[in-house]
Design an enzyme around this catalytic site. Sequence first.
Site, PDB file in Angstrom:
ATOM      1  N   HIS A   1       0.821  -1.208   0.000  1.00  0.00           N
ATOM      2  CA  HIS A   1       0.000   0.000   0.000  1.00  0.00           C
ATOM      3  C   HIS A   1       0.853   1.256   0.000  1.00  0.00           C
ATOM      4  CE1 HIS A   1      -3.271  -2.825   0.813  1.00  0.00           C
ATOM      5  NE2 HIS A   1      -3.913  -1.972   0.050  1.00  0.00           N
TER       6      HIS A   1
ATOM      7  N   ASP B   1      -4.388  -8.631  -3.996  1.00  0.00           N
ATOM      8  CA  ASP B   1      -4.514  -9.712  -3.019  1.00  0.00           C
ATOM      9  C   ASP B   1      -4.738 -11.062  -3.702  1.00  0.00           C
ATOM     10  OD1 ASP B   1      -4.130  -8.639  -0.418  1.00  0.00           O
ATOM     11  OD2 ASP B   1      -5.940  -7.470  -0.725  1.00  0.00           O
TER      12      ASP B   1
ATOM     13  N   CYS C   1      -9.773  -3.565  -9.885  1.00  0.00           N
ATOM     14  CA  CYS C   1      -9.208  -2.370  -9.258  1.00  0.00           C
ATOM     15  C   CYS C   1      -7.821  -2.649  -8.683  1.00  0.00           C
ATOM     16  CB  CYS C   1     -10.149  -1.820  -8.199  1.00  0.00           C
ATOM     17  SG  CYS C   1     -10.537  -3.018  -6.920  1.00  0.00           S
TER      18      CYS C   1
ATOM     19  N   GLU D   1     -11.039 -11.150  -4.319  1.00  0.00           N
ATOM     20  CA  GLU D   1      -9.593 -11.082  -4.132  1.00  0.00           C
ATOM     21  C   GLU D   1      -9.069 -12.261  -3.307  1.00  0.00           C
ATOM     22  OE1 GLU D   1      -8.599  -7.410  -2.116  1.00  0.00           O
ATOM     23  OE2 GLU D   1     -10.372  -7.470  -0.862  1.00  0.00           O
TER      24      GLU D   1
HETATM   25  C1  PEP Z   1      -6.467  -5.496  -4.296  1.00  0.00           C
HETATM   26  O1  PEP Z   1      -6.244  -6.295  -3.399  1.00  0.00           O
HETATM   27  O2  PEP Z   1      -6.197  -5.711  -5.503  1.00  0.00           O
HETATM   28  C2  PEP Z   1      -7.058  -4.186  -4.001  1.00  0.00           C
HETATM   29  C3  PEP Z   1      -7.404  -3.369  -4.960  1.00  0.00           C
HETATM   30  O3  PEP Z   1      -7.182  -3.832  -2.700  1.00  0.00           O
HETATM   31  P1  PEP Z   1      -5.941  -3.397  -1.780  1.00  0.00           P
HETATM   32  O4  PEP Z   1      -4.766  -3.139  -2.668  1.00  0.00           O
HETATM   33  O5  PEP Z   1      -6.354  -2.165  -1.052  1.00  0.00           O
HETATM   34  O6  PEP Z   1      -5.754  -4.574  -0.871  1.00  0.00           O
HETATM   35 MG    MG Z   2      -7.132  -6.064  -1.471  1.00  0.00          MG
END
Ligand code: PEP
Ligand code: MG
Length: 584
Positions: free
Chosen positions: A194, A460, A507, A436
Amino acid sequence: MRQRILKGIAAAPGISIGKVFLFDSQEVGQITKKPILPEDAAAEIKRFREALLRTKQEISKIRDKISREIGSEHGEIFSAHLLVLEDTMLIDEVVTRVKKENLSTDYIFHDVLKKYIKAFSKIDDEYLRERVSDINDVGKRILKNLSGVKHVAMPQLKEPSIVIAYDLSPSDTASMHKETVTAFATDIGGRTSHTAIMAKSLEIPAVVGLEEVTSVVKNGDFIIVDGNKGIVILHPTQEAIRAYELEKKGFEEYERSLLGLRDLPAETTDNHRVVIAANIELPEEVPSIIYHGAHGIGLYRTEYFYMNRPDLPTEEEHYEAYKEVAQKMAPHSVVIRTLDLGGDKFLSHLEVPQEMNPFLGWRAIRFCLARPDIFKKQLRAILRASVHGKLKLMYPMISGLEELRQANALLNEAREELKKKNVAFDEKMEIGAMIEVPSAAMISDLLAKEVDFFSIGTNDLIQYSIAVDRVNEKIAYLYEPAHPGVLRLIKNIIDNGHKAGIWVGMCGEMAGDPELTLLLLGLGLDEFSTSPAIIPQIKKIIRTTSLAYAKEVAEKALSLSTGKEVEEFTRAKFKELFPGLEVK
Ligand code: PEP
Ligand code: MG
């Protein structure tokens, strides 16, 4: 000084040339004058010797790596550090005092260290005086091994700098401004951590996973951070600086040239339309995503709203934030993801126990279902804000049907509470699930019957399906979005979604990889949601190709056997479409 190139992982694109601000995010834990029982002295001394040994192993590893990669003369600095660890006078004094004074090793060692530093600082000999910094460095390492570390927050910088740190938390990154932090580089971390994602959103070039960058750069050093190639150049030559200045200009010009597509739809040459939306972490990012031509928000990571503050946000604060984003993005839609804490995102003021495997632990929807007090506040706020634009709600980390049903039951309670108070909300607001977790991908046919849309969280999904920690630089080579196992899961999710008549978006960071756009388009993806700066490139690719061609690419890619084969194939197709354009 000689130019040196350090290789890491490209985390956020862009180039920055400037001076280093070395940030020690891990301070020594608290050292108190803790009494011990006389019978515990032996155990305390054993703990001290173990900390010395661990420190020795750490320093030897750094020395060997630096000697091997940069040159033995640089490795020698660390040999001086090792000598401090063998200083018998210092060690004996600590051991004797622990036995005599019945106080903890941490306290006695810290006290002895201070005395040494004071004495060396006063010596009228330059060589010995210089050893103060060695003693300081080693002392700090030993203390970290003895008393643990505590995380310190990133200070606000007064002048533009490149931040170098062992690690940066997502909340450290969220507090950065690109006017003062022109780039950053860290020892650890992965491409979809992140911290890396936040850097992309803020458009701060970043390289992570450099392993030893904090050991070789000093405050004020002049460096280049190349977030496109994932390298850091220490003491660059004039030639390198000139070459990078040119490249930086070219990169910025190319980005500007794509902005002409801003208001055009993402439509293929055979008239197939998809949506290109943006991922945001903070409401302040809305102007940037509109500037880059996003037609909606496909993922609003609301957990950042809970960070960098001493308390939990009130329902009213949630409501105001969501209302603002909904209004600014209308008539486009905004997918608000409910709180996804845990994994690599934590709140210092929420007492969440430390876990062995935080990414597999008390995270996201699991945390929210266990804390309906926190969860329902957010749900009510989203519902209330839904009348101000086109909001959609999405749950993170759904692993099975029960979880989805439990979350929906709480959402229904929130709806009832609002109805009782005659508070308006959009009764038809779409409710979706992030897919995910591999189990959810496998039962996406069942889940699709109970939601209005899916959004594939590849960050994920890849981590869980290949069993590769997304923030660990040591195994980053295994993190393959194009792995056939991952592609089959994605295909399954899209096909099942479409069979049930719902739309399917993505996403995760994979949606913003230009070399994989054709493949995803061909698999039938309806929405690409990505960091803002990459949107124009993805749009350009989609507008240059036909859906029929993308389907051929997807079919061929699915017939290949390894991630590398798929990568090579999609890269070749990308080059065919855009000759001369280097993405990575
Ligand atoms: C993901 O896991 O691809 C996602 C978009 O959520 P995050 O990156 O916040 O875990
Ligand atoms: Mg995620």
